[in-house]
Design a protein around this motif. Structure first.
Motif, short mmCIF file in Angstrom:
data_model
loop_
_atom_site.label_atom_id
_atom_site.label_comp_id
_atom_site.label_asym_id
_atom_site.label_seq_id
_atom_site.Cartn_x
_atom_site.Cartn_y
_atom_site.Cartn_z
N ARG A 176 -2.99 4.23 -2.70
CA ARG A 176 -3.48 3.10 -3.49
C ARG A 176 -2.75 1.81 -3.13
NH1 ARG A 176 -3.91 4.71 -9.84
NH2 ARG A 176 -5.36 6.41 -9.61
N CYS B 195 -0.96 -1.54 -4.42
CA CYS B 195 -0.16 -1.80 -5.62
C CYS B 195 0.31 -3.25 -5.67
CB CYS B 195 1.09 -0.91 -5.62
SG CYS B 195 0.74 0.84 -5.72
N TYR C 213 0.86 -1.17 0.00
CA TYR C 213 0.00 0.00 0.00
C TYR C 213 0.90 1.23 0.00
CZ TYR C 213 -3.85 3.11 0.82
OH TYR C 213 -4.77 4.10 0.66
N ASP D 189 -5.97 0.54 -11.72
CA ASP D 189 -5.53 1.46 -12.76
C ASP D 189 -6.13 1.03 -14.10
OD1 ASP D 189 -4.29 3.12 -14.56
OD2 ASP D 189 -2.25 2.68 -13.91
N LEU E 205 6.32 -1.14 -8.65
CA LEU E 205 5.01 -1.17 -8.01
C LEU E 205 3.99 -0.62 -9.00
CD1 LEU E 205 5.95 0.22 -4.48
CD2 LEU E 205 5.43 -2.15 -5.07
N TRP E 206 2.95 -1.41 -9.26
CA TRP E 206 1.90 -1.02 -10.20
C TRP E 206 0.58 -0.91 -9.45
CZ3 TRP E 206 2.58 -4.64 -15.06
CH2 TRP E 206 3.77 -4.30 -15.71
N ALA E 207 -0.08 0.23 -9.59
CA ALA E 207 -1.37 0.44 -8.93
C ALA E 207 -2.36 -0.64 -9.35
CB ALA E 207 -1.92 1.82 -9.26
N LYS F 162 3.36 -5.65 -6.32
CA LYS F 162 4.82 -5.67 -6.40
C LYS F 162 5.15 -6.64 -7.53
CE LYS F 162 5.78 -5.20 -1.48
NZ LYS F 162 6.45 -5.87 -0.32
#
Length: 65
Positions: free
Chosen positions: A32, A34, A26, A51, A46-48, A36
């Motif tokens: 948000r 995310c 987080y 999204d 790290l990608w939300a 890993k």
């Protein structure tokens, strides 16, 4: 189970390349949760999770040998 993810958004880090989801974090700075992710070359990011512009694809993966 290993889950792979990729993003088709052209601005995404390693766009179009499969990465392994290795966890969830987080980020308070963007407020948000995310994914890993770790790529085959060892890069991480790290990608939300939420999204809609990232256009994520998912597939099952195989353990690295």
């Amino acid at each position: 189970m290993i889950v792979l993810i990729r993003s088709s958004h052209p601005a995404q880090f390693h766009s179009g390349e499969w990465a392994e989801i290795v966890g969830v974090a987080y980020l308070h700075s963007i407020d948000r949760p995310c994914f890993k992710v770790r790529f085959i070359d060892g890069d991480t990011d790290l990608w939300a999770i939420l999204d809609p512009d990232a256009k994520y694809e998912f597939k099952p993966g195989k353990p690295r040998t």
